[in-house]
Enzyme design. Sequence first.
Site, PDB file in Angstrom:
ATOM      1  N   TYR A 119       1.031  -1.172  -0.069  1.00  0.00           N
ATOM      2  CA  TYR A 119       0.096  -0.061  -0.085  1.00  0.00           C
ATOM      3  C   TYR A 119       0.870   1.016  -0.015  1.00  0.00           C
ATOM      4  O   TYR A 119       2.019   1.331   0.824  1.00  0.00           O
ATOM      5  CB  TYR A 119      -0.796  -0.036   1.280  1.00  0.00           C
ATOM      6  CG  TYR A 119      -1.659   1.245   1.312  1.00  0.00           C
ATOM      7  CD1 TYR A 119      -3.029   1.279   1.019  1.00  0.00           C
ATOM      8  CD2 TYR A 119      -1.162   2.376   2.095  1.00  0.00           C
ATOM      9  CE1 TYR A 119      -3.652   2.574   1.226  1.00  0.00           C
ATOM     10  CE2 TYR A 119      -1.995   3.393   2.103  1.00  0.00           C
ATOM     11  CZ  TYR A 119      -3.060   3.677   1.838  1.00  0.00           C
ATOM     12  OH  TYR A 119      -3.960   4.773   2.065  1.00  0.00           O
ATOM     13  N   GLU A 207      -3.478   7.571  -3.419  1.00  0.00           N
ATOM     14  CA  GLU A 207      -3.694   6.292  -2.969  1.00  0.00           C
ATOM     15  C   GLU A 207      -3.435   5.136  -3.910  1.00  0.00           C
ATOM     16  O   GLU A 207      -4.169   5.117  -4.762  1.00  0.00           O
ATOM     17  CB  GLU A 207      -4.993   6.208  -2.128  1.00  0.00           C
ATOM     18  CG  GLU A 207      -4.933   5.062  -1.067  1.00  0.00           C
ATOM     19  CD  GLU A 207      -6.326   4.896  -0.338  1.00  0.00           C
ATOM     20  OE1 GLU A 207      -7.213   5.134  -1.021  1.00  0.00           O
ATOM     21  OE2 GLU A 207      -6.133   4.782   0.945  1.00  0.00           O
TER      22      GLU A 207
END
Lengths: 406, 299
Positions: A119, A207
């Site tokens: 991530y 993101e």
Amino acid sequence: MNIHEYQAKSLLIPRGVPLPPDGLCETAEEARAVAERLLAEGAVKLVVKAQIHAGGRGKGTFTNGYRGGVKIGTTADEAYAFAQAMLGNVLVTAQTGPAGRRVNRVLVALAPDIRRELYAAVLLDRARGCPVIMASTEGGMDIEQVAAQTPEKIIREFIDPTLGFQAYQGRKLAVALGLTGNLISAAVKAFAGLYRAWWECDAALIEINPLCVVAEPDGRLSLLAVDAKMTLDDNALFRHPELQAMRDLAEESPLEVEASKYALNYIKLDGDIACLVNGAGLAMATMDIIKHYGGEPANFLDVGGGATTEQVAAAFAIIMRDANVRAILVNIFGGIMDCDVIAQGIVTAVKETGVKLPLVVRLEGNNVQAGKQRLAASGLTIVSATTMADAAQKVVAAAQVASELS
Amino acid sequence: MAILVTPQTRVLVQGITGNFGARHAQLSLDYGTQLVAGVTPGKGGQTFTHHDHHVPIFDTVAEAMQQTGAVASAVFVPPAVAADAILEGVDAGLELIVCITEGIPVTDMLRVKRALTGKMTRLIGPNCPGIVTPGEGPDSHGGCRIGIAPGYIHKKGHIGVVSRSGTLTYEAVWQLTSRGVGQSTCVGIGGDPVPGMSHLEVIQLFAHDPETTGIILIGEIGGSAEEEAAAWIKVHCKKPVAGFIAGSTAPPGRRMGHAGAIVSGGAGTAAAKIKAFEDAGIGVAATPSEMAETLLRMM
């Protein structure tokens, strides 16, 4: 402002973030053509992704019962079928609300051979007043859950905005993520690109979930951003006309689009008591006090400090278009503005828009007596209130009566 | 003493010739504030006239300070050039800059924040109503008003008020004044995600100000500034503090008018802030109607 995945990719690729080859499609035929091209270029698997401004697409369901807004296949025929099932239909995910969003475009992309899911995000750290690159070994998961349950698995690297991102910071992140060999320099390049995009586009959030370690056909490992989410700082759009052009009105509530034309801050909620307030903090507090006395706010609406009669009229018109609304609370603290002028604006707006719903008005501040007299003399059935508590109790009672009568 | 500004503080206005800046410069003059200079590049040498007041206009902040002894500034310039106006004030050595401008890009404010590090200049705002130290006169006339707050709602006294929201500050101030309770200083720190002074920094000044005997702390969803202030209050602040957090009913992920008022990633919720207040012994007003009462009950 939110933008689509395909738009985010168009901003990230030129800045060096590695993303899989793809094509944007508005028809199933286009999806087939893109799939054929990607397969000819060596892709083994393909993914078809619905383009809407909401996460949770993979686990979403279309209103016609079709499951999944992200589908993986191996042939052009499959890509065609996925695209046909998605395009023009409404996808409901955990983030869209029950109404869902209509899918007008799909992205057909190479689906890589994923070995690890990481991530990565760039956002503002408000407490420190600087940008932060956030990374985690727990890619593909809900990062809020990771942060809550295993905060030690979230890695942060703070960026000095005057120095910008430094390569060593990318190496620190890469090593903390357990990357080795050529993947370290690949990660540095990816993080540098993400930070550059964040700063240059005035993003609020970028993101990448997941950022993947993938195996190339020759077995070599590389990094690939398999999804991209980007939110832009509304305050900075004035200096990015090319980003402004990415606004997709179809993704926004029609009432909110209408409100933005009049510089009104309006957010539609699910309750039945509309409110019209000057100032963001007071508007939030008005919603809270409605709830406190047992009501449900139908909206957030801040008409700003120097609202004109035209804006107030537009605000009433927008409130009236929400079919759930049973009563209206106007809460104005007229600090500088004359309450008499505000009252005049309310009376004009109510007459123009033909508001028939119970209306509670709480005016406070400059020349308030004259304002109250004007409301009383208007011939309109306006309930006058003194404090916020008084106003909230009165409007909650009015909404209750309206609901019993209907 | 009050905090940050006193009725004697000499004030300049950056952007005094714009509509907004001019209107509020007039109101500050009417209030009796020592507004001694205006700054508008290219209009140096002109005069800003309002009734009997003749305020000289300068091209730069440095000149205005040198010629008039101004130490504090109100910034009323458009968002695209606001960061530059603040940086000019920092460079010139102003003690206090109050930036009213709404809509400044975050990256601009990040550069401003860095520029403020290690400097003596304090910044209030942006996107804020400003600061008022009430005066002794009728309707608190003679006080120092920098920004856009209505002066007359204030009353000279001993309660400090700090808030991110403008109208909610006025609401609290009015609740106090209507009960005959005055304020030492009222500070609106603004609704942006990258503010100058934080709740904590203002609370620390109130805690050390001999004239302030009680504090109203108003917060809202987004960020963790209220929690940081509460943690400090719990250990260090001996004065009664009452608070309110706006946004309990705000949906997550949506910006509620203020750029900084957003619950994101499960952080910055009203519930978490209210809990931090309760843990710190801050009296939490159940509704925004009870901010003053909650404090007065504690005193």
